[in-house]
Design an enzyme around this catalytic site. Structure first.
Site, PDB file in Angstrom:
ATOM      1  N   ASN A   9       0.868  -1.179   0.000  1.00 22.99           N
ATOM      2  CA  ASN A   9       0.000   0.000   0.000  1.00 22.99           C
ATOM      3  C   ASN A   9       0.905   1.229   0.000  1.00 22.99           C
ATOM      4  O   ASN A   9       1.522   1.551   1.004  1.00 22.99           O
ATOM      5  CB  ASN A   9      -0.879  -0.037   1.265  1.00 22.99           C
ATOM      6  CG  ASN A   9      -1.724   1.215   1.428  1.00 22.99           C
ATOM      7  OD1 ASN A   9      -1.827   2.026   0.504  1.00 22.99           O
ATOM      8  ND2 ASN A   9      -2.315   1.380   2.592  1.00 22.99           N
ATOM      9  N   TRP A  10       0.959   1.886  -1.151  1.00 22.47           N
ATOM     10  CA  TRP A  10       1.904   3.003  -1.295  1.00 22.47           C
ATOM     11  C   TRP A  10       1.373   4.302  -0.683  1.00 22.47           C
ATOM     12  O   TRP A  10       2.084   5.298  -0.617  1.00 22.47           O
ATOM     13  CB  TRP A  10       2.230   3.233  -2.778  1.00 22.47           C
ATOM     14  CG  TRP A  10       2.985   2.104  -3.416  1.00 22.47           C
ATOM     15  CD1 TRP A  10       3.294   0.879  -2.853  1.00 22.47           C
ATOM     16  CD2 TRP A  10       3.543   2.080  -4.735  1.00 22.47           C
ATOM     17  NE1 TRP A  10       4.002   0.118  -3.742  1.00 22.47           N
ATOM     18  CE2 TRP A  10       4.171   0.821  -4.913  1.00 22.47           C
ATOM     19  CE3 TRP A  10       3.574   2.994  -5.788  1.00 22.47           C
ATOM     20  CZ2 TRP A  10       4.821   0.463  -6.096  1.00 22.47           C
ATOM     21  CZ3 TRP A  10       4.215   2.635  -6.976  1.00 22.47           C
ATOM     22  CH2 TRP A  10       4.830   1.391  -7.116  1.00 22.47           C
ATOM     23  N   HIS A  94      -9.236   1.117   5.146  1.00 16.34           N
ATOM     24  CA  HIS A  94      -7.929   1.332   5.778  1.00 16.34           C
ATOM     25  C   HIS A  94      -8.076   2.284   6.971  1.00 16.34           C
ATOM     26  O   HIS A  94      -8.865   3.233   6.914  1.00 16.34           O
ATOM     27  CB  HIS A  94      -6.927   1.899   4.766  1.00 16.34           C
ATOM     28  CG  HIS A  94      -5.527   1.864   5.297  1.00 16.34           C
ATOM     29  ND1 HIS A  94      -5.049   2.831   6.142  1.00 16.34           N
ATOM     30  CD2 HIS A  94      -4.537   0.952   5.164  1.00 16.34           C
ATOM     31  CE1 HIS A  94      -3.802   2.524   6.488  1.00 16.34           C
ATOM     32  NE2 HIS A  94      -3.475   1.380   5.900  1.00 16.34           N
ATOM     33  N   GLU A  96      -6.415   4.668   7.988  1.00 13.45           N
ATOM     34  CA  GLU A  96      -6.213   6.099   7.704  1.00 13.45           C
ATOM     35  C   GLU A  96      -7.464   6.710   7.079  1.00 13.45           C
ATOM     36  O   GLU A  96      -7.769   7.881   7.309  1.00 13.45           O
ATOM     37  CB  GLU A  96      -4.975   6.270   6.803  1.00 13.45           C
ATOM     38  CG  GLU A  96      -3.691   6.026   7.591  1.00 13.45           C
ATOM     39  CD  GLU A  96      -2.553   5.410   6.810  1.00 13.45           C
ATOM     40  OE1 GLU A  96      -2.546   5.475   5.569  1.00 13.45           O
ATOM     41  OE2 GLU A  96      -1.647   4.837   7.459  1.00 13.45           O
ATOM     42  N   GLY A 233       3.069  -1.218   4.208  1.00 13.18           N
ATOM     43  CA  GLY A 233       3.101   0.219   3.924  1.00 13.18           C
ATOM     44  C   GLY A 233       4.525   0.666   3.636  1.00 13.18           C
ATOM     45  O   GLY A 233       5.040   0.506   2.528  1.00 13.18           O
ATOM     46  N   GLY A 234       5.176   1.205   4.642  1.00 12.77           N
ATOM     47  CA  GLY A 234       6.515   1.794   4.494  1.00 12.77           C
ATOM     48  C   GLY A 234       7.500   0.933   3.723  1.00 12.77           C
ATOM     49  O   GLY A 234       8.170   1.414   2.788  1.00 12.77           O
TER      50      GLY A 234
HETATM   51  P1  PGA Z   1       3.141   0.152   7.599  1.00  9.45           P
HETATM   52  O1  PGA Z   1       1.683   0.361   6.983  1.00  9.45           O
HETATM   53  O2  PGA Z   1       3.674  -1.140   7.019  1.00  9.45           O
HETATM   54  O3  PGA Z   1       3.920   1.354   7.179  1.00  9.45           O
HETATM   55  O4  PGA Z   1       2.973   0.059   9.076  1.00  9.45           O
HETATM   56  C1  PGA Z   1       0.791  -0.716   6.842  1.00  9.45           C
HETATM   57  C2  PGA Z   1      -0.507  -0.247   6.261  1.00  9.45           C
HETATM   58  O5  PGA Z   1      -0.954   0.867   6.591  1.00  9.45           O
HETATM   59  O6  PGA Z   1      -1.136  -0.948   5.468  1.00  9.45           O
END
Ligand code: PGA
Length: 249
Positions: A9-10, A94, A96, A233-234
């Protein structure tokens, strides 16, 4: 048999040039794997990513969509628009989106219904916040997230659902759920699905773990029997790290 999946997930990272550079590096380094590998660039780069990966097994997926068919929803994007540029899978729910864009269970239920009605696969994200875990409410929070946004889906649609358990306290924080915590929750999720539907649906759905998965912890997390992969993510923003995580599965 459920599939193993590693998805990147960018988020709001990588412009067009950077997207193409990262995709080229990923394509070149992609190891042989039975896992499904997915990347979710930002909306405006989906078309280019799909073209770039035409002859690659890497699937391009979307980070979000609106539930309406079309209309006066400035800044939003519909299921048809995704399908039309070659997207088959969309992330919904998600943390966020829930935290910064006010997406409630009710809104997410509408998105899930709309996506499935159009034939999209849904990668549904959910997970508890730190206070929930501290107060030992994490199981009930996860259960109600599933019930409220997902469990109105009919049994036949479950072949189009992928789950991503992402404890909010582990996302982008460098803090990861221990492999045991992940396993415990994933087993609980399967039990919850068995109660709402049946064992076969529960056993056939892929449940990914997300939250600070890195090359250094991926092998241990993925070794747990109910963890079918990761939403990254990261670490997905760096080709070597993402490839190392794919190798871990
Ligand atoms: P992260 O993000 O690997 O940077 O913790 C995961 C995500 O939000 O899907």
């Amino acid at each position: 048999m459920r599939s193993k999946i590693v998805a990147g997930n960018w988020k709001m990272n990588k412009n067009l040039t950077e997207t193409e550079t990262l995709l080229a590096a990923l394509s070149a380094k992609l190891p042989d794997t039975e896992a499904e590998v997915m990347v979710a660039p930002t909306y405006i780069n989906l078309t280019s990513a799909v073209r770039h990966l035409e002859s690659s097994p890497i699937e391009v997926i979307a980070q979000n969509m609106h539930f309406a068919e079309s209309g006066a929803y400035t800044g939003e994007i519909s299921a048809d628009m995704l399908l039309n540029v070659g997207i088959d899978t969309v992330i919904i729910g998600h943390s966020e989106r829930r935290a910064y864009f006010g997406e409630t269970d009710e809104i997410l239920a509408k998105k899930v219904t709309a996506a499935l009605a159009k034939g999209l696969r849904v990668m549904f994200c959910f997970g508890e916040e730190l206070e929930d875990r501290k107060s030992e409410n994490h199981f009930s929070v996860v259960q109600s997230q599933l019930k409220n946004a997902l469990f109105s889906v009919d049994a036949n649609s479950w072949s189009k659902i992928i789950l991503a358990y992402e404890p909010v306290w582990a996302i982008g924080t460098g803090e990861t759920a221990s492999p045991e915590q992940a396993q415990e929750m994933h087993a609980f999720i399967r039990k919850t699905i068995t109660e709402a539907y049946d064992t076969s649906i529960a056993n056939n759905v892929s449940i990914l773990y997300g939250g600070s998965v890195k090359p250094a912890n991926a092998v241990e997390i993925f070794s747990k029997p109910d963890v079918d992969g990761g939403l990254i993510g990261g670490a997905a923003l760096n080709a070597d790290d993402f490839v190392a995580i794919i190798k871990a599965i």
